[in-house]
Scaffold this motif. Structure first.
Motif, PDB file in Angstrom:
ATOM      1  N   SER A  23       2.194   5.432  12.407  1.00  0.00           N
ATOM      2  CA  SER A  23       2.490   4.045  12.002  1.00  0.00           C
ATOM      3  C   SER A  23       3.900   3.759  12.519  1.00  0.00           C
ATOM      4  O   SER A  23       4.810   4.576  12.300  1.00  0.00           O
ATOM      5  N   VAL A  25       6.703   2.050  12.103  1.00  0.00           N
ATOM      6  CA  VAL A  25       7.997   2.004  11.413  1.00  0.00           C
ATOM      7  C   VAL A  25       8.534   3.412  11.114  1.00  0.00           C
ATOM      8  O   VAL A  25       9.736   3.611  10.939  1.00  0.00           O
ATOM      9  N   TRP A  61       5.912   4.173   0.831  1.00  0.00           N
ATOM     10  CA  TRP A  61       5.818   2.713   0.974  1.00  0.00           C
ATOM     11  C   TRP A  61       5.176   2.072  -0.252  1.00  0.00           C
ATOM     12  O   TRP A  61       4.488   1.061  -0.158  1.00  0.00           O
ATOM     13  N   TYR A 144       3.411  -9.946   5.498  1.00  0.00           N
ATOM     14  CA  TYR A 144       2.620  -8.960   6.242  1.00  0.00           C
ATOM     15  C   TYR A 144       1.363  -8.662   5.435  1.00  0.00           C
ATOM     16  O   TYR A 144       1.440  -8.425   4.223  1.00  0.00           O
ATOM     17  N   SER A 157       7.326  -6.791   8.190  1.00  0.00           N
ATOM     18  CA  SER A 157       7.226  -5.332   8.183  1.00  0.00           C
ATOM     19  C   SER A 157       7.459  -4.731   9.562  1.00  0.00           C
ATOM     20  O   SER A 157       8.306  -5.194  10.320  1.00  0.00           O
ATOM     21  N   ASN A 211       7.847  -7.545   2.710  1.00  0.00           N
ATOM     22  CA  ASN A 211       7.772  -7.131   4.116  1.00  0.00           C
ATOM     23  C   ASN A 211       8.721  -7.896   5.038  1.00  0.00           C
ATOM     24  O   ASN A 211       8.602  -7.840   6.257  1.00  0.00           O
ATOM     25  N   MET A 242       1.380  -4.543  -2.279  1.00  0.00           N
ATOM     26  CA  MET A 242       2.652  -3.924  -2.701  1.00  0.00           C
ATOM     27  C   MET A 242       2.928  -4.113  -4.185  1.00  0.00           C
ATOM     28  O   MET A 242       3.362  -3.194  -4.868  1.00  0.00           O
ATOM     29  N   LYS A 267      -2.238   0.633  -1.882  1.00  0.00           N
ATOM     30  CA  LYS A 267      -1.117   1.493  -2.283  1.00  0.00           C
ATOM     31  C   LYS A 267      -1.356   2.192  -3.634  1.00  0.00           C
ATOM     32  O   LYS A 267      -2.096   3.154  -3.699  1.00  0.00           O
ATOM     33  N   GLU A 401      12.122  -4.202   4.924  1.00  0.00           N
ATOM     34  CA  GLU A 401      11.224  -3.527   3.982  1.00  0.00           C
ATOM     35  C   GLU A 401      11.915  -3.495   2.631  1.00  0.00           C
ATOM     36  O   GLU A 401      13.146  -3.501   2.556  1.00  0.00           O
TER      37      GLU A 401
END
Ligand SMILES: Cc1ncc(COP(=O)(O)O)c(C=O)c1O
Ligand SMILES: N[C@H](C=O)CCC(=O)O
Length: 429
Positions: A23, A25, A61, A144, A157, A211, A242, A267, A401
């Motif tokens: 991923s 990031v 995250w 995001y 993000s 994000n 999130m 998540k 973030e």
């Protein structure tokens, strides 16, 4: 700090994995330096392949709201493993978790489990389109919703972190049905609806965006969207991937008292396993196949190990008294300490905070949307990130973030982070 093992793993990873990561990031591109390869995690700590220890402020995250390796989740996973890893058939646990979700998030009357937040948002928008018979939908700049084609337009993000908020590969045909509004700006939404009368199927948003860094909804914004959707027959989708089960048992919708038609989750709902979900009003959810015409499926959806982890997590959050007060108090102490240091050092940097999420922006502007978030000095953020890392504090490697706190942060961790933050700010300025 010796990170030689991480460095050589990263060099090798790049031979086989694009950019060496699964991923973007994670590659630390926005903050410089090589990413750390993580060997294990426990409670408030991460350990890298060179045995350095870091206090966790990302928590995968968001999912690890109880910290890493929590005994309740671990035991549930081990127990589930003994009965097999996947059946591709219905299980009793799926009913248990679905019922618990509908209890914790009352706007969700029925729910479908998927494997990621991306799947949840893609499916929810498809459902809203099928339900309304309309093609277009509104999203907000800097929000995001995963990497579905139609969301990769002015996306936050990793997309903005990598400088590609509009991804190549998304066709003009797809992009034309995504209408872009400005977060915290109801007028921009009204104009889009007016210009696309009876064509807008859904408005999707992060009710509290994390994000573009953490941004809070201004008074009346979420209520205004609800009203517009009611007036125009538009499906209101809160993307709580999130914020769900984090800001409160019932997510941001509970905190702000605004009820969406559909909610997307991810998540925390999987307790650290790959899980997403979308749910909402019965009349809309019954448009999903096999009862309705909107197709959506998944070989591993409702996977028994993932459901066991998610159920254990949600049961804990539902039943453990004071868990959200504890998170609130950790957030208040930490943010209070960081703010004190800022004022001691004569710095006017912006901070946004809610419960167990916060962002420190290297900007003196009030951060209320994508435009203001982009006023941040990202080069300075990169230096700050490295200074904190050197002191053993693991932050998200991007200004865009949010930080995620967990119940495993004790008094001594909070004090240490506040001290590290002050030293880091002094070092970089
Ligand atoms: C608000 C929001 N929606 C959707 C997603 C996509 O979730 P996933 O990464 O699990 O696909 C994310 C995170 O990536 C997110 O933060
Ligand atoms: N902001 C993203 C999800 O919340 C970060 C995770 C990723 O893109 O790897």
């Amino acid at each position: 700090m010796d990170i030689s093992n991480s460095k050589s793993l990263f060099a090798n990873a790049q031979n086989f994995i694009p950019g060496g990561v699964n991923s973007p990031v994670r590659a630390f591109k926005a903050v410089g330096g090589d990413p750390l390869f993580i060997k294990k995690a426990d409670g408030a700590y991460l350990y890298d392949e060179d045995d350095n220890r870091y206090i966790e402020l990302i928590n995968s995250w968001g999912p690890m709201i109880l910290g890493h390796n929590h005994p309740v989740i671990k035991e549930a996973v081990i127990k589930a493993m003994e009965s097999g890893t996947s059946f591709g058939a219905p299980t009793a646990k799926e009913i248990e978790i679905a019922a618990l979700i509908t209890k914790m998030v009352p706007s969700v009357e029925k729910v479908r489990m998927v494997n990621s937040g991306t799947e949840a948002t893609m499916s929810a928008v498809r459902l809203a389109r099928g339900f309304t018979g309309r093609d277009k939908f509104i999203k907000f700049e800097g929000n995001y919703h995963g990497h579905g084609d139609s969301f990769l337009i002015a996306a936050g993000s990793g997309a903005i972190t990598m400088g590609a908020p509009n991804s190549p590969g998304v066709t003009i045909g797809t992009a034309k049905d995504t209408l872009l509004a400005l977060y915290n700006d109801l007028e921009s939404v009204e104009q889009l609806i007016e210009a696309n009368k009876a064509e807008v199927a859904a408005i999707i948003l992060e009710p509290v965006p994390g994000n573009m860094g953490l941004v809070l909804p201004e008074e009346g914004f979420l209520q205004g969207l609800r009203k517009l959707c009611d007036e125009e027959g538009i499906v209101l989708i809160f993307d709580e991937v999130m914020t769900g089960f984090r800001l409160a048992k019932g997510g941001a919708q509970e905190v702000f008292g605004v009820t969406p038609d559909l909610t997307t989750m991810g998540k925390i709902i999987g307790g650290g396993m790959p899980v997403g979900a979308y749910g909402g009003k019965k009349e809309i959810m019954d448009f999903v196949s096999p009862v309705g015409p909107v197709y959506q499926a998944g070989t591993l959806s409702g996977n028994p190990i993932a459901m066991a982890a998610g159920l254990a997590m949600l049961q804990y959050l539902d039943q453990e008294p004071g868990v959200y007060n504890q998170l609130e108090s950790i957030g208040n102490k930490l943010v209070g300490g960081v703010k004190q240091s800022l004022s001691k050092l004569g710095l006017n940097y912006s901070m946004n905070h809610l419960g167990s999420m916060y962002s420190l922006f290297f900007s003196e502007e009030k951060i209320i949307d994508f435009e203001t978030a982009k006023t941040s000095d990202t080069a300075l953020f990169g230096k700050y990130f490295q200074a904190m890392l050197k002191r053993g504090v693991y932050l998200p490697p991007s200004q865009f973030e949010s930080l995620f706190l967990s119940t495993s942060l004790k008094e001594e961790h909070i004090e240490y982070i506040i001290q590290a933050n002050e030293e880091s700010l002094k070092e970089i300025l």
